[in-house]
Design a protein around this motif. Structure first.
Motif, mmCIF file in Angstrom:
data_model
loop_
_atom_site.group_PDB
_atom_site.id
_atom_site.type_symbol
_atom_site.label_atom_id
_atom_site.label_comp_id
_atom_site.label_asym_id
_atom_site.label_seq_id
_atom_site.Cartn_x
_atom_site.Cartn_y
_atom_site.Cartn_z
ATOM 1 N N GLY A 175 -17.124 -29.419 -45.521
ATOM 2 C CA GLY A 175 -17.004 -27.802 -45.114
ATOM 3 C C GLY A 175 -15.812 -28.051 -44.072
ATOM 4 N N HIS A 176 -15.079 -26.951 -44.064
ATOM 5 C CA HIS A 176 -14.147 -26.517 -42.967
ATOM 6 C C HIS A 176 -13.787 -25.447 -42.643
ATOM 7 C CE1 HIS A 176 -9.712 -27.536 -41.035
ATOM 8 N NE2 HIS A 176 -10.669 -28.279 -40.593
ATOM 9 N N ALA A 177 -13.958 -24.855 -41.477
ATOM 10 C CA ALA A 177 -13.502 -23.344 -41.267
ATOM 11 C C ALA A 177 -12.194 -23.062 -41.588
ATOM 12 C CB ALA A 177 -13.906 -23.299 -39.881
ATOM 13 N N GLY A 178 -12.205 -22.022 -42.428
ATOM 14 C CA GLY A 178 -10.819 -21.452 -42.601
ATOM 15 C C GLY A 178 -10.241 -22.055 -44.092
ATOM 16 N N ASP A 179 -11.228 -22.509 -44.641
ATOM 17 C CA ASP A 179 -10.822 -23.375 -45.982
ATOM 18 C C ASP A 179 -12.238 -22.979 -46.859
ATOM 19 O OD1 ASP A 179 -8.429 -24.571 -45.956
ATOM 20 O OD2 ASP A 179 -9.155 -26.213 -44.869
ATOM 21 N N THR A 180 -12.645 -21.922 -46.874
ATOM 22 C CA THR A 180 -13.791 -21.780 -47.860
ATOM 23 C C THR A 180 -13.346 -21.639 -49.222
ATOM 24 O OG1 THR A 180 -13.455 -19.249 -47.407
ATOM 25 C CG2 THR A 180 -15.339 -20.155 -46.259
ATOM 26 N N ALA A 181 -12.218 -21.147 -49.624
ATOM 27 C CA ALA A 181 -11.995 -21.005 -51.321
ATOM 28 C C ALA A 181 -11.669 -22.550 -51.570
ATOM 29 C CB ALA A 181 -10.830 -20.354 -51.257
ATOM 30 N N TYR A 182 -10.730 -23.213 -51.030
ATOM 31 C CA TYR A 182 -10.524 -24.676 -51.100
ATOM 32 C C TYR A 182 -11.648 -25.632 -51.149
ATOM 33 C CZ TYR A 182 -7.963 -29.094 -50.829
ATOM 34 O OH TYR A 182 -7.446 -30.325 -50.868
ATOM 35 N N ALA A 183 -12.571 -25.400 -50.276
ATOM 36 C CA ALA A 183 -13.667 -25.968 -49.967
ATOM 37 C C ALA A 183 -14.765 -25.776 -51.295
ATOM 38 C CB ALA A 183 -14.725 -25.937 -48.684
ATOM 39 N N SER A 184 -14.827 -24.743 -51.539
ATOM 40 C CA SER A 184 -15.390 -24.133 -52.588
ATOM 41 C C SER A 184 -15.314 -25.019 -54.007
ATOM 42 C CB SER A 184 -15.786 -22.549 -52.881
ATOM 43 O OG SER A 184 -16.180 -22.170 -51.748
ATOM 44 N N ALA A 185 -14.094 -24.783 -54.353
ATOM 45 C CA ALA A 185 -13.439 -25.459 -55.281
ATOM 46 C C ALA A 185 -13.656 -26.884 -55.401
ATOM 47 C CB ALA A 185 -11.842 -25.162 -55.327
ATOM 48 N N LYS A 186 -13.372 -27.619 -54.238
ATOM 49 C CA LYS A 186 -13.452 -29.084 -54.249
ATOM 50 C C LYS A 186 -14.898 -29.675 -54.226
ATOM 51 C CE LYS A 186 -9.203 -30.392 -53.987
ATOM 52 N NZ LYS A 186 -8.642 -31.113 -55.027
#
Ligand SMILES: NC(=O)c1ccc[n+]([C@@H]2O[C@H](COP(=O)([O-])OP(=O)(O)OC[C@H]3O[C@@H](n4cnc5c(N)ncnc54)[C@H](OP(=O)(O)O)[C@@H]3O)[C@@H](O)[C@H]2O)c1
Length: 251
Positions: free
Chosen positions: A153-164
């Motif tokens: 996970g990474h704050a500010g990256d919820t969409a990208y992290a979810s996809a990955k």
């Protein structure tokens, strides 16, 4: 030029489709495969010129093919082009990816879904198009390029992290669905690498990531490319594996 071969024998050269193979990490993967004597179909959406330049280095080994994560018809046409040129498809390296940052509370919901749709839906469309052609291979292999952010996970990256993260579930399920047909499906989860994708990350955030990385430095394109090719063709008893190549960022 390297001899055109398959691993461990002199049968016709192994043929690999690398999405986003014309620049960034994808170009590193293309170069690594070419050095091993493979035939590489290089998917591009915008980087036609860069991909043509790569082809010019070894014209017999590189075939630029148009492929857009958001246009599922292009998945079918890319596979058709590879078969028309080389008559076989042994491996996919699903490297193309797109990033939009933003906290959940601020990112437009449509933009949020678009990241999931492109990264996850685009990969699934290409696999669906390629599976029938790959069944003829001695060692059909799929590598999905995820990200360590999909694991930690990474704050500010919820969409990208979810996809990955979703790509990991996708790959592990696909490994189970296709294993009896000898497919190996593995995931590469890189840490931070200096490419166009990470160029906008501000200095303070970069310093924080470097400090959190056990090896104290970012990865390089050739290092990530070698890890992808290792999964694609050396890791013959690995399927459903997730290889982190992150300098220990996730430790
Ligand atoms: N850099 C990092 O720190 C890092 C870390 C972890 C994971 N990753 C992952 O590694 C992969 C490569 O990243 P990179 O750093 O090399 O990024 P990059 O330099 O921004 O390159 C992105 C690649 O993806 C392709 N691409 C983007 N949108 C596309 C679309 N809609 N359809 C088809 N292709 C598309 C691009 O092709 P065109 O230019 O032809 O459009 C390009 O080749 C991505 O999946 C990324 O998420 C990167």
């Amino acid at each position: 030029m390297a001899a055109l071969t398959s691993p461990g024998d002199d049968s016709p050269a192994r043929t690999v489709l690398v999405t986003g193979g014309g620049r960034g990490i994808g170009a590193g993967i293309t170069r690594e495969l070419v050095a091993r004597g493979r035939l590489v179909a290089c998917g591009y959406r915008d980087s036609r010129e860069a991909t043509e330049k790569l082809r010019a280095e070894t014209p017999e080994q590189v075939l630029p093919v148009h492929y857009d994560l958001g246009d599922h018809a292009s998945a079918n046409s890319a596979v058709r082009e590879v078969l028309a040129r080389w008559g076989r498809l042994d491996a996919l390296i699903l490297n193309a990816g797109t990033w939009t940052g933003g906290r959940l509370s601020t990112l437009d919901p449509l933009a949020w879904w678009r990241i999931i749709e492109l990264n996850l839906g685009g990969a699934a469309a290409l696999v669906r198009a390629a599976l029938p052609a790959m069944r003829g291979s001695d060692d059909p292999s799929i590598v999905v390029v995820s990200s360590v952010i999909g694991l930690i996970g990474h704050a500010g990256d919820t969409a990208y992290a979810s996809a990955k993260a979703a790509l990991i579930g996708f790959a592990r399920s696909l490994a189970k669905e296709t294993g009896r047909d000898r497919f190996r499906v593995n995931v590469l989860a890189p840490g931070f690498v200096d490419t166009d994708m990470t160029a906008q990350v501000p200095g303070r955030a970069r310093d924080g990531i470097a400090q959190s990385t056990v090896l104290g430095r970012f990865g390089t394109v050739p290092e990530i490319a070698r890890a992808a090719v290792f999964l694609s063709e050396d890791a013959t008893y690995c399927t459903g594996s997730v290889l982190t190549a992150d300098g220990g960022w996730s430790l």
